[in-house]
Design an enzyme around this catalytic site. Sequence first.
Site, PDB file in Angstrom:
ATOM      1  N   SER A 180       0.471  -1.080  -0.353  1.00 46.87           N
ATOM      2  CA  SER A 180      -0.091   0.229   0.035  1.00 46.87           C
ATOM      3  C   SER A 180       0.578   1.407  -0.253  1.00 46.87           C
ATOM      4  O   SER A 180       1.926   1.544  -0.760  1.00 46.87           O
ATOM      5  CB  SER A 180      -0.596  -0.113   1.110  1.00 46.87           C
ATOM      6  OG  SER A 180      -1.869   0.751   0.932  1.00 46.87           O
ATOM      7  N   ASP A 238      -8.708  -6.951  -4.464  1.00 46.29           N
ATOM      8  CA  ASP A 238      -7.945  -5.820  -3.508  1.00 46.29           C
ATOM      9  C   ASP A 238      -9.067  -4.411  -4.239  1.00 46.29           C
ATOM     10  O   ASP A 238      -8.876  -4.244  -5.495  1.00 46.29           O
ATOM     11  CB  ASP A 238      -6.759  -5.620  -4.274  1.00 46.29           C
ATOM     12  CG  ASP A 238      -6.116  -4.484  -2.727  1.00 46.29           C
ATOM     13  OD1 ASP A 238      -6.986  -3.572  -2.762  1.00 46.29           O
ATOM     14  OD2 ASP A 238      -4.868  -4.720  -2.708  1.00 46.29           O
ATOM     15  N   HIS A 293      -6.461  -6.219   0.290  1.00 49.94           N
ATOM     16  CA  HIS A 293      -5.415  -5.790   0.547  1.00 49.94           C
ATOM     17  C   HIS A 293      -4.982  -5.458   1.408  1.00 49.94           C
ATOM     18  O   HIS A 293      -4.965  -5.287   2.910  1.00 49.94           O
ATOM     19  CB  HIS A 293      -5.986  -4.249   0.675  1.00 49.94           C
ATOM     20  CG  HIS A 293      -5.768  -2.732   0.575  1.00 49.94           C
ATOM     21  ND1 HIS A 293      -4.385  -2.668  -0.863  1.00 49.94           N
ATOM     22  CD2 HIS A 293      -5.384  -2.304   1.367  1.00 49.94           C
ATOM     23  CE1 HIS A 293      -3.917  -1.646  -0.211  1.00 49.94           C
ATOM     24  NE2 HIS A 293      -3.747  -1.110   0.586  1.00 49.94           N
TER      25      HIS A 293
END
Length: 354
Positions: A45, A149, A184
């Site tokens: 991320s 995700d 994610h």
Amino acid sequence: MRRKSTVLFALAALAVSPASADDKTLAKLPALAANISETSVSGISSGAYMAGQFQIAHSKIVAGAAIIAGGPYGCAESAFADLMLGPGVAFLNLSKAINGCMLNALALWGIPNVDMLVEKTQKLAEQGRIDPLSDLQSDRVYLFSGSNDHTVVPAIVKAAYEFYQRIGIAESNLTFVSSLPAGHAFVTEGEGAACENTDTPYVVDCDYDQAGEVLKRIYGPLAARVASPAGTFLEFDQRPFFEGFSNHGMGGRGVAYIPAPCAGSTTCRVHIAYHGCAQNRSMAGDAFIRESGYANWADGNGFIVLFPEAAVSPVNPQGCWDWWGYTSKDYLTRDAPQIEIVHRMLKALEKPRP
């Protein structure tokens, strides 16, 4: 042997302590004569964006990078960034970051524009603000996007893959994994929540050893991972590395995983692992540090694993790494506060053992 025993004892005494421990007891990051000329970086991320930023800023010493659920270098920078001063730039960048570099909601307007990002990167290299792009050519890069995700969608990670292609890295040095149904999160072989989850602490079990795949992709064949790490998770004081920076966005504490041989006489390489948003220890505990698998691979392969930590603050409530300029307009370059602070940590690890 006496010196080795002394270092090992000191590390054991200063191993990761509860978050409420008195800061005065925090260890210094030790001098371990590390080989930082073959450093690797990874992140998820916002940590993926930071991994790419550190790699490109310091490509002379970086052997490879893993971009997990992140996009191309410089993606968030507004077209008006060079024309504005003050916090307004970061605000514009943040809007673009969310809509154009996470959700892909600006695709109709050509964002991310990989060709423009490559040109921007070339300009920074020509200005000497990042290392020469020729130093990137031999890097190995691993990229990952989970099919579930919805935070940083697969198209954004694909744009990062295309960025590396166009910057000149050979296809044979690029790996893009997008076939797993992960959310994610950082992916493991047996730790964390169900594979498709996107939730704290952002570690999921997809029957896939992502840490091992990252390190093997960057360094080639490795010795087998150990079942239980036998080294030391050392909580260290990040504050000595802040000198000269008033706005840096870093937490007071980081963690370094140090295998026993690295604390002794072995010359070890360093892998830097950047957490994601809402994944630092104040928000998610130490799951990323202990369950990612990096420590398991470090023991038999001579790696020190550096887990630096970004702070939660009013301007950064999720403790994200700076990939949109909340610390400085120089956030993409060697002069970026967070890049320079982590580089100072590497230099500390490189110093000869006392």
